[in-house]
Design a protein around this motif. Structure first.
Motif, PDB file in Angstrom:
ATOM      1  N   THR A  19    -113.141 -22.726   7.232  1.00  0.00           N
ATOM      2  CA  THR A  19    -113.710 -23.213   5.981  1.00  0.00           C
ATOM      3  C   THR A  19    -113.819 -24.733   5.981  1.00  0.00           C
ATOM      4  O   THR A  19    -114.823 -25.296   5.527  1.00  0.00           O
ATOM      5  N   LEU A  20    -112.805 -25.401   6.507  1.00  0.00           N
ATOM      6  CA  LEU A  20    -112.838 -26.859   6.595  1.00  0.00           C
ATOM      7  C   LEU A  20    -114.000 -27.317   7.476  1.00  0.00           C
ATOM      8  O   LEU A  20    -114.708 -28.267   7.133  1.00  0.00           O
TER       9      LEU A  20
ATOM     10  N   VAL B  85     -96.717 -14.847   9.737  1.00  0.00           N
ATOM     11  CA  VAL B  85     -97.826 -13.927   9.495  1.00  0.00           C
ATOM     12  C   VAL B  85     -98.924 -14.589   8.643  1.00  0.00           C
ATOM     13  O   VAL B  85     -99.440 -13.999   7.704  1.00  0.00           O
ATOM     14  N   VAL B  86     -99.223 -15.806   8.968  1.00  0.00           N
ATOM     15  CA  VAL B  86    -100.284 -16.516   8.258  1.00  0.00           C
ATOM     16  C   VAL B  86    -101.372 -16.999   9.213  1.00  0.00           C
ATOM     17  O   VAL B  86    -102.232 -17.773   8.833  1.00  0.00           O
ATOM     18  N   GLU B  87    -101.336 -16.503  10.422  1.00  0.00           N
ATOM     19  CA  GLU B  87    -102.309 -16.947  11.417  1.00  0.00           C
ATOM     20  C   GLU B  87    -103.741 -16.717  10.919  1.00  0.00           C
ATOM     21  O   GLU B  87    -104.607 -17.584  11.061  1.00  0.00           O
TER      22      GLU B  87
ATOM     23  N   ALA C  41     -97.694 -25.177  18.583  1.00  0.00           N
ATOM     24  CA  ALA C  41     -96.648 -25.103  17.560  1.00  0.00           C
ATOM     25  C   ALA C  41     -97.205 -24.506  16.276  1.00  0.00           C
ATOM     26  O   ALA C  41     -96.553 -23.667  15.643  1.00  0.00           O
ATOM     27  N   LEU C  42     -98.370 -24.899  15.911  1.00  0.00           N
ATOM     28  CA  LEU C  42     -98.987 -24.387  14.689  1.00  0.00           C
ATOM     29  C   LEU C  42     -99.267 -22.895  14.825  1.00  0.00           C
ATOM     30  O   LEU C  42     -98.994 -22.124  13.917  1.00  0.00           O
TER      31      LEU C  42
ATOM     32  N   LEU D  75    -104.588 -19.354   8.392  1.00  0.00           N
ATOM     33  CA  LEU D  75    -104.805 -20.654   9.034  1.00  0.00           C
ATOM     34  C   LEU D  75    -106.182 -20.708   9.685  1.00  0.00           C
ATOM     35  O   LEU D  75    -106.890 -21.714   9.583  1.00  0.00           O
ATOM     36  N   ASN D  76    -106.553 -19.626  10.344  1.00  0.00           N
ATOM     37  CA  ASN D  76    -107.880 -19.582  10.973  1.00  0.00           C
ATOM     38  C   ASN D  76    -108.977 -19.684   9.924  1.00  0.00           C
ATOM     39  O   ASN D  76    -109.965 -20.397  10.107  1.00  0.00           O
TER      40      ASN D  76
END
Length: 78
Positions: free
Chosen positions: A30-31, A19-21, A10-11, A24-25
């Motif tokens: 970074t996390l 268009v933010v894949e 879903a994410l 998100l990656n």
């Protein structure tokens, strides 16, 4: 936990739609770096108060990012 969020279908679908894949990656990557640094530092005996404060702030930031990913995933499931 972070990998589960990143791998969430879903994410990923929501990220692709908006268009933010890539973002998100990057955020998840970074996390993972932050959590790795926190773990390394926590394994050492820390006496420096400024380092302790920095570590707390870094952990808080990591938890905030994790919360944002949770919220983003919840909205993606709607």
């Amino acid at each position: 936990m972070v990998f589960d969020k990143l791998a969430s279908l879903a994410l990923q679908e929501f990220g692709s739609l908006w268009v933010v894949e890539h973002d998100l990656n990057w955020l998840c990557h970074t996390l993972l770096k932050i959590l790795s640094i926190v773990k390394d530092i926590e394994m050492r005996e820390i006496r420096d108060q400024s380092l302790k404060m920095w570590l707390k702030e870094l952990k808080d930031a990591a938890y905030n990012v994790d919360d944002i990913l949770d919220e983003f995933e919840a909205k993606a499931l709607w």
